[in-house]
Design a protein around this motif. Structure first.
Motif, short mmCIF file in Angstrom:
data_model
loop_
_atom_site.label_atom_id
_atom_site.label_comp_id
_atom_site.label_asym_id
_atom_site.label_seq_id
_atom_site.Cartn_x
_atom_site.Cartn_y
_atom_site.Cartn_z
N UNK A 142 16.84 24.83 -10.97
CA UNK A 142 15.99 25.21 -9.97
C UNK A 142 16.50 23.81 -8.93
N UNK A 143 16.12 24.17 -7.35
CA UNK A 143 16.15 23.30 -6.40
C UNK A 143 15.01 23.27 -5.78
N UNK A 144 14.81 22.29 -4.71
CA UNK A 144 13.53 22.09 -3.93
C UNK A 144 13.75 21.93 -2.71
N UNK A 145 13.44 22.77 -1.85
CA UNK A 145 13.40 22.82 -0.25
C UNK A 145 12.40 22.15 0.43
N UNK A 146 12.51 21.10 1.27
CA UNK A 146 11.29 20.61 1.91
C UNK A 146 11.45 20.69 3.34
N UNK A 163 9.41 30.11 -5.12
CA UNK A 163 7.94 29.71 -5.15
C UNK A 163 7.60 29.07 -3.98
N UNK A 164 6.77 29.33 -3.01
CA UNK A 164 6.31 28.92 -1.94
C UNK A 164 4.99 27.99 -2.04
N UNK A 165 5.04 26.73 -1.70
CA UNK A 165 3.67 25.72 -1.49
C UNK A 165 3.58 25.22 -0.35
N UNK A 171 7.14 23.93 0.94
CA UNK A 171 8.03 23.66 -0.05
C UNK A 171 8.42 24.94 -0.71
N UNK A 172 9.92 25.03 -0.89
CA UNK A 172 10.39 26.11 -1.45
C UNK A 172 11.11 25.84 -2.99
N UNK A 173 10.44 26.12 -4.21
CA UNK A 173 11.32 25.87 -5.34
C UNK A 173 11.95 27.02 -5.75
N UNK A 174 13.33 26.87 -5.55
CA UNK A 174 14.49 27.84 -5.63
C UNK A 174 14.82 28.11 -7.20
N UNK A 195 11.03 17.35 -5.72
CA UNK A 195 10.06 17.21 -4.47
C UNK A 195 10.22 15.79 -3.58
N UNK A 196 10.34 14.58 -4.05
CA UNK A 196 10.54 13.40 -3.64
C UNK A 196 11.95 13.46 -3.21
#
Length: 469
Positions: free
Chosen positions: A164-168, A188-190, A197-200, A242-243
């Motif tokens: 996974x990657x996280x997009x901010x 997954x969108x938060x 945030x988009x956890x891909x 995320x950070x």
């Protein structure tokens, strides 16, 4: 494809069933056949089936005895269709007890068989959709708690993709950003700290690399986003990712043309402000923010700090308390120190006041409200931390901390324990099936329910029922 097994001792009938319908057109593949119940059980142990077509009267072990044995070995029976030449009411009664989908008499009417199969496929599709939706909300809850508690958490469920990657981003991305044509298998969108945030999820390392090198670089010119490096899903390092994505965002030029340096608040600073606001000392926090701004000489640094102030407050404020919903837009339009001062006075100041007022309720009151809300809503399989927070009137991030500090466990653990206790009562006091109990207790996925129940109690649901029923 759903897996179908045929259990029939007459070879010519078994062969006829194999060609009775164009199985692949219904999304079904034939994965095995057996001439009696005992042989069928051996095959099922090695490879699960979704649908079983079985005769009743067979040598060694008949079809109904096979179903009885199978029900003792597994909490979830496949969809079963009885095919028999015996129009005996006692057989039909036994079949109903095992939740058989249909009871067809030989010779088999092809249209009746097709009708039954279509009904079963529809049920399996709905079951699959429910399980996917349940998994999605479970994953989102776990990610949200990891971010709120500022720690990586070992999950009780498995992330559905290996990488996974996280997009901010501070703005929502268009829905077509992650269209099926991209290398992203699912996202997954938060909405967290007033950020998107988009956890891909990716099927392979190569696809995760391809996204960063080609697809992501393609829309970074159109949107202000930050992206994390790739992470193995079994590490579940969502907070770290995320950070990393947040810092990457601050290093990139904004669409406004200015460059935002990575000016980030220290974790200790945020905790100090939270403690002060809980005591009603909003003016003291405001003064500390002003002093911090004076310590940075460039406009871009002060702009970056102001963004951090806003994100910090948005993290803890419940949505109805955001008195300046256009605060982020106002900040993005800031072009000089006078504009920043206006943002501090008209956006940050009121948010500090709202947050301080919100925290005048005692933490114990909020904890009791949250527990009561969960007791009333536990049967909802999609009950999220955000939904409970909305129900008691605080932010999800703040509620997550309250659960950890006041109740002694995180939200997901508390919700799971609540559901398991309800399930134990249902198993002991009713004759509901495991599937029925999993649904009424908010699990919606009987396999996940069985796994969690055994992990929590040390027994499978069936064994627990034998002891306490």
């Amino acid at each position: 494809m759903y897996k179908l097994m045929i259990i029939e001792d007459e070879p010519w009938i078994a062969k006829g069933l194999e060609v009775a319908l164009p199985w692949e057109e219904y999304g079904i593949e034939l994965t095995g056949s057996a001439a009696n119940g005992e042989e069928a059980l051996r095959i099922i142990e090695k490879s699960d089936s979704d649908i079983i077509l079985t005769d009743i009267m067979m040598p060694i072990m008949n079809g109904l005895d096979m179903l009885e044995n199978l029900s003792k070995r597994t909490e979830t029976l496949p969809k079963v269709i009885i095919i028999t030449g015996y129009n005996d009411f006692s057989y039909a009664q036994q079949a109903i007890r095992y939740g058989v989908e249909d009871y067809l008499l030989k010779p088999i009417d092809q249209h009746e068989l097709e009708k039954t199969i279509l009904s079963i496929v529809q049920k399996l599709n709905k079951q699959k959709q429910d399980e996917q939706a349940f998994l999605a909300i479970s994953v989102e809850n776990l990610i949200y708690e990891s971010l709120s508690l500022e720690q990586n958490r070992k999950p009780e469920i498995q992330f559905p993709y290996p990488v996974f990657r996280v997009l901010f981003s501070t703005e929502p991305l268009p829905v077509e950003t992650f269209a099926p044509a991209t290398s992203v298998a699912e996202y997954f969108y938060l909405y967290f700290q007033d950020s998107h945030l988009y956890v891909l999820g990716f099927e392979t390392d190569e696809l995760a690399d391809s996204f960063a090198q080609t697809e992501c670089s393609g829309f970074q010119g159109r949107f202000s986003v930050g992206i994390s490096s790739k992470y193995e899903a079994d590490t579940f390092c969502f907070f770290d990712a995320y950070k990393e994505a947040e810092q990457d965002f601050h290093k990139r030029p904004m669409n406004t043309g200015k460059h935002t340096p990575p000016v980030l608040l220290a974790t200790g600073q945020e905790k100090q402000w939270v403690q002060l606001l809980q005591k009603g000392k909003k003016d003291e926090v405001y003064a500390m923010m002003e002093k911090l701004l004076l310590c940075h000489f460039s406009f871009n640094e002060r702009w970056g700090l102001m963004l951090q102030f806003y994100l910090f407050l948005s993290k803890h404020c419940h949505p109805p308390l955001l008195t300046s919903p256009g605060g982020l837009i106002q900040l993005k339009k800031a072009r000089n120190d006078k504009d920043l001062k206006t943002v501090l006075e008209t956006v940050i100041g009121p948010l500090l006041g709202s947050l301080s007022s919100q925290w005048q309720y005692t933490i114990s009151d909020i904890a009791r409200k949250a527990v009561r809300y969960i007791e009333q809503q536990y049967s909802n399989p999609y009950l999220s931390l955000q939904q409970v927070a909305d129900g008691v009137g605080v932010s999800a991030a703040y509620l997550s901390v309250i659960f950890k500090n006041e109740i002694g466990m995180n939200y997901i653990h508390f919700l799971t324990i609540t559901r398991i206790e309800k399930a134990k009562k249902e198993l002991a006091d009713t004759k509901k099936t495991c599937r029925q109990i999993s649904i009424c207790c908010g699990f919606n996925d009987v396999k996940y329910f069985t796994r969690v129940f055994k992990k929590t109690t040390g027994f499978t649901p069936n064994k627990f029922r034998e002891i306490h029923g």
